[in-house]
Design an enzyme around this catalytic site. Structure first.
Site, short mmCIF file in Angstrom:
data_model
loop_
_atom_site.label_atom_id
_atom_site.label_comp_id
_atom_site.label_asym_id
_atom_site.label_seq_id
_atom_site.Cartn_x
_atom_site.Cartn_y
_atom_site.Cartn_z
N GLY A 135 0.86 -0.81 -0.57
CA GLY A 135 -0.26 -0.11 0.03
C GLY A 135 1.25 1.22 0.05
CG MET A 150 -1.03 -9.22 -6.37
SD MET A 150 0.03 -8.42 -7.20
CE MET A 150 0.46 -10.55 -7.73
CG LEU A 154 -9.85 -6.25 -12.66
CD1 LEU A 154 -9.60 -4.88 -12.79
CD2 LEU A 154 -10.68 -6.26 -11.20
CG ASN A 195 -2.28 -1.38 -13.69
OD1 ASN A 195 -1.83 -1.46 -12.74
ND2 ASN A 195 -1.27 -2.12 -13.72
CG HIS A 251 3.48 -2.92 -14.89
ND1 HIS A 251 3.16 -4.62 -14.87
CD2 HIS A 251 5.17 -3.78 -16.22
CE1 HIS A 251 4.25 -5.49 -14.26
NE2 HIS A 251 4.92 -4.74 -15.85
#
Ligand code: GRF
Length: 210
Positions: free
Chosen positions: A14, A88, A91, A105, A107
């Protein structure tokens, strides 16, 4: 100004969530974290609770159940944008379609290099001298949607997976909030481009393209 209601999805430490949270405390930030959703008990979940964010956990369930529950709370909380921050689960196509261009997102690689897991390991295996992160829009293929922003760090001979992760995360904590701001302003506030302030020199060993 109406702030864009954002949901953070996480599964890990987080730290990116925390950097986004801190950015939201800035007076003119165009978005706010409305809710946090986790698919497991993790540090990020505990952190979100301790920051008094509305925090949901949908653990040990099939993707279809997870997404059903998630869609319900996203609707209840009138969410505009989803930011994956170390989330993780992959979707489903249906979910991504429903939230078309409304899921971002981060990455840990300079995409399209090294999609998928274990990027630090791969970077060392290839003897890369530069590594980085990418913020992108999520589409139906993993780690392949349109790129919003990237950052790069240098790797030297003494680096290992742990030190690379540490350096990279530091750059992500700067990159992701700014990339979200950029995207929010471009997507939701088309006529108000002045509010994006980019402090380019905050970390001198990192380069950005935002
Ligand atoms: C980050 O390195 C991000 O690039 C990847 O997952 C990691 C999450 O870290 N998608 P944290 O949970 O935000 O500390």
């Amino acid at each position: 100004m109406k702030k864009i209601k954002t949901a953070i999805f996480l599964s890990g430490e987080g730290t990116n969530f925390k950097s986004i949270y801190d950015t939201c405390l800035e007076k003119n930030c165009p978005f706010e974290i409305e809710i946090v959703i986790s698919d497991r008990r993790c540090k990020g979940y505990d952190l979100s609770k301790s920051l008094n964010k509305k925090t949901y956990i949908f653990e040990n369930c099939e993707k279809i159940t997870f997404e059903k529950k998630t869609n319900m709370v996203l609707k209840q909380n009138q969410i505009d944008l989803i930011c994956l921050a170390g989330f993780m689960k992959i979707l489903s196509e249906d979910f991504v379609k429903k939230w078309n261009k409304k899921i971002l997102n981060i990455h840990p690689s300079i995409l399209p290099l090294f999609p998928g897991l274990n990027t630090y390991k791969k970077v060392i295996q290839y003897g890369m001298k530069i590594h980085g992160s990418t913020v992108h829009i999520v589409n139906s293929k993993v780690d392949s949607g349109p790129i919003i922003a990237q950052s790069a760090i240098t790797i030297d001979d003494l680096d290992n997976e742990i030190s690379i992760e540490k350096k990279l995360k530091k750059s992500e904590h700067y990159l992701y909030p700014i990339a979200i701001k950029k995207y929010v302003i471009k997507t939701f506030f088309k006529n108000n481009k002045n509010s994006l302030k980019i402090e380019k020199n905050k970390y001198s060993n990192i380069i950005y393209s935002i």
